[in-house]
Enzyme design. Structure first.
Site, short mmCIF file in Angstrom:
data_model
loop_
_atom_site.label_atom_id
_atom_site.label_comp_id
_atom_site.label_asym_id
_atom_site.label_seq_id
_atom_site.Cartn_x
_atom_site.Cartn_y
_atom_site.Cartn_z
N TYR A 57 0.82 -1.23 0.00
CA TYR A 57 0.00 0.00 0.00
C TYR A 57 0.85 1.27 0.00
O TYR A 57 0.33 2.37 -0.17
CB TYR A 57 -0.96 0.05 1.20
CG TYR A 57 -1.94 -1.10 1.28
CD1 TYR A 57 -2.12 -1.98 0.21
CD2 TYR A 57 -2.70 -1.32 2.43
CE1 TYR A 57 -3.00 -3.05 0.30
CE2 TYR A 57 -3.59 -2.37 2.52
CZ TYR A 57 -3.73 -3.24 1.46
OH TYR A 57 -4.60 -4.29 1.55
N HIS A 115 0.40 -11.84 1.72
CA HIS A 115 -0.64 -11.03 1.07
C HIS A 115 -1.41 -11.81 0.00
O HIS A 115 -2.63 -11.74 -0.08
CB HIS A 115 0.02 -9.78 0.46
CG HIS A 115 -0.94 -8.66 0.22
ND1 HIS A 115 -0.55 -7.34 0.24
CD2 HIS A 115 -2.27 -8.64 -0.07
CE1 HIS A 115 -1.59 -6.56 -0.01
NE2 HIS A 115 -2.65 -7.33 -0.21
N1 LIG Z 1 -5.70 -8.68 1.41
C1 LIG Z 1 -6.01 -8.13 0.28
O1 LIG Z 1 -5.61 -8.60 -0.80
C2 LIG Z 1 -6.88 -6.92 0.26
C3 LIG Z 1 -7.50 -6.52 -0.92
C4 LIG Z 1 -8.32 -5.39 -0.89
C5 LIG Z 1 -8.51 -4.71 0.32
N2 LIG Z 1 -7.86 -5.11 1.45
C6 LIG Z 1 -8.01 -4.38 2.74
O2 LIG Z 1 -9.39 -4.22 3.01
C7 LIG Z 1 -9.70 -2.84 3.16
C8 LIG Z 1 -11.10 -2.55 2.70
O3 LIG Z 1 -11.30 -2.87 1.34
P1 LIG Z 1 -11.40 -1.79 0.18
O4 LIG Z 1 -10.75 -0.54 0.62
O5 LIG Z 1 -10.89 -2.41 -1.05
O6 LIG Z 1 -12.97 -1.59 -0.02
P2 LIG Z 1 -14.22 -1.26 0.94
O7 LIG Z 1 -13.81 -1.05 2.33
O8 LIG Z 1 -15.25 -2.29 0.64
O9 LIG Z 1 -14.77 0.08 0.31
C9 LIG Z 1 -14.11 1.31 0.42
C10 LIG Z 1 -14.99 2.33 -0.31
O10 LIG Z 1 -16.25 2.43 0.37
C11 LIG Z 1 -16.48 3.78 0.73
N3 LIG Z 1 -17.13 3.80 2.04
C12 LIG Z 1 -16.59 3.50 3.23
N4 LIG Z 1 -17.49 3.63 4.22
C13 LIG Z 1 -18.64 4.04 3.63
C14 LIG Z 1 -19.91 4.36 4.13
N5 LIG Z 1 -20.18 4.27 5.43
N6 LIG Z 1 -20.87 4.75 3.25
C15 LIG Z 1 -20.59 4.83 1.93
N7 LIG Z 1 -19.39 4.54 1.40
C16 LIG Z 1 -18.41 4.14 2.24
C17 LIG Z 1 -15.12 4.43 0.80
O11 LIG Z 1 -15.25 5.82 0.57
P3 LIG Z 1 -14.32 6.94 1.26
O12 LIG Z 1 -12.90 6.46 1.16
O13 LIG Z 1 -14.62 8.14 0.46
O14 LIG Z 1 -14.73 7.10 2.70
C18 LIG Z 1 -14.39 3.71 -0.33
O15 LIG Z 1 -14.71 4.27 -1.57
C19 LIG Z 1 -8.60 -2.17 2.32
O16 LIG Z 1 -8.50 -0.79 2.58
C20 LIG Z 1 -7.41 -2.97 2.70
O17 LIG Z 1 -6.94 -2.58 3.98
C21 LIG Z 1 -7.08 -6.22 1.45
#
Ligand SMILES: NC(=O)c1ccc[n+]([C@@H]2O[C@H](COP(=O)([O-])OP(=O)(O)OC[C@H]3O[C@@H](n4cnc5c(N)ncnc54)[C@H](OP(=O)(O)O)[C@@H]3O)[C@@H](O)[C@H]2O)c1
Length: 288
Positions: A57, A115
């Site tokens: 990241y 990862h």
């Molecule tokens: N291990 C892996 O391979 C892997 C892969 C992907 C992700 N991850 C981890 O999982 C975390 C979460 O996944 P992600 O970031 O991909 O997606 P996510 O958490 O499903 O979605 C993030 C999106 O949702 C929005 N959001 C957040 N809270 C909200 C709410 N209450 N109402 C409306 N929209 C909302 C955010 O907007 P704003 O930012 O504008 O608030 C952002 O655009 C990552 O940040 C990372 O730490 C791990």
């Protein structure tokens, strides 16, 4: 399905094998620099105790600075980090891990994950053995994996005591086979992209259920996840109001029938599927 619904009244942390993890963490993918630093600090000050980062990241310095700026003692926090695919060979793993600690301004990580599973499965064995060494020196508390399919998870469990598998999981993408394995072996399933990266919002059923409890659709999704016994989740929010809303899910409870109705929304909608991803549909039968 859904036999794993929790009935524990306080589900803000989950414990298995004497190891506890806060149910809700802050995801930090695609947050960098001052935005990330401020998001982490702000999240901790509003009650988050679990922060998820990764070498890939490119935000470890910002995460570490945000944590330090919060003034909350390190022992009160749960920090997850992930070793990137290119860094899994033993020497590289050890040296990049030390760099990660420095960037984060920490002397240990609570949970260290592989990862993504590497194509060469021998690399998994070597990486887990190296991580075991880090654990024996108390640089990490627990070892986990991420994006491991059922077969790969069982393989990893045969090599070391894996505490968690972090995978994409939300109402539009069921993970029944993995949950079955997590139940059998007592492994946490940490749901990433719990909001489908924002792509799955706008579902009538979730909105209707939310209305009943005075909650948003996102809050219903997050509550649905953490009401499952071994599930924790790490929504990412760069927006302050989103962060506040995502942790405000401990004052209502979905009924068993609502849990099932939400599970029935599954349509295999995977958002995260890079070309190096494992074969998600590989057949595997767990021998009970
Ligand atoms: N291990 C892996 O391979 C892997 C892969 C992907 C992700 N991850 C981890 O999982 C975390 C979460 O996944 P992600 O970031 O991909 O997606 P996510 O958490 O499903 O979605 C993030 C999106 O949702 C929005 N959001 C957040 N809270 C909200 C709410 N209450 N109402 C409306 N929209 C909302 C955010 O907007 P704003 O930012 O504008 O608030 C952002 O655009 C990552 O940040 C990372 O730490 C791990």
């Amino acid at each position: 399905m859904m036999k794993n619904i929790t009935s524990h009244p306080d589900i803000s942390t989950k414990t298995i094998r004497n190891f506890s993890i806060p149910s809700i963490g802050l995801g930090t993918y695609q947050m960098q620099g001052s935005t990330c630093q401020e998001a982490v600090r702000d999240a901790i000050l509003m009650g988050y105790r679990h922060i998820d980062t990764a070498q890939m990241y490119d935000n470890e310095i910002a995460v570490g600075t945000g944590i330090a700026a919060s003034g909350i003692p390190r022992e009160a926090l749960f920090v997850t980090n992930k070793i990137w695919l290119d860094n899994l060979e033993p020497e590289k793993l050890k040296s990049t891990f030390q760099q990660s600690l420095e960037k984060l301004q920490m002397n240990y990580i609570d949970l260290l994950l592989i990862h993504w599973p590497p194509a060469n499965e021998e690399t998994i064995t070597n990486a887990l053995k190296t991580m075991r060494e880090l654990r024996s020196k108390e640089y990490i508390r627990k070892i986990g994996v991420s994006n491991f399919t059922p077969r790969l998870l069982v393989k990893a469990l045969a090599i070391d005591e894996i505490i968690a598998n972090q995978v994409e999981y939300h109402p539009m993408l069921a993970q029944n086979d993995l949950i079955d394995i997590c139940e059998t072996y007592n492994v946490f399933l940490i749901a990433y992209a719990p909001l489908g990266q924002g792509q799955i919002l706008g579902t009538e059923l979730l909105q209707q259920i939310g209305k009943k409890y005075g909650k948003s659709e996102s809050q219903v999704i997050l509550r649905w996840l953490i009401q499952q016994r071994l599930v924790a989740t790490i929504p990412k929010a760069s927006n302050h109001e989103h962060r506040k809303s995502n942790i405000d899910i401990f004052d209502f409870e979905l009924s068993e029938s609502e849990m099932h109705e939400i599970a029935a929304l599954d349509r295999g909608a995977r958002q995260v599927n890079p070309q190096f991803a494992p074969r998600w549909d590989e057949k595997f039968e767990l021998k009970h």
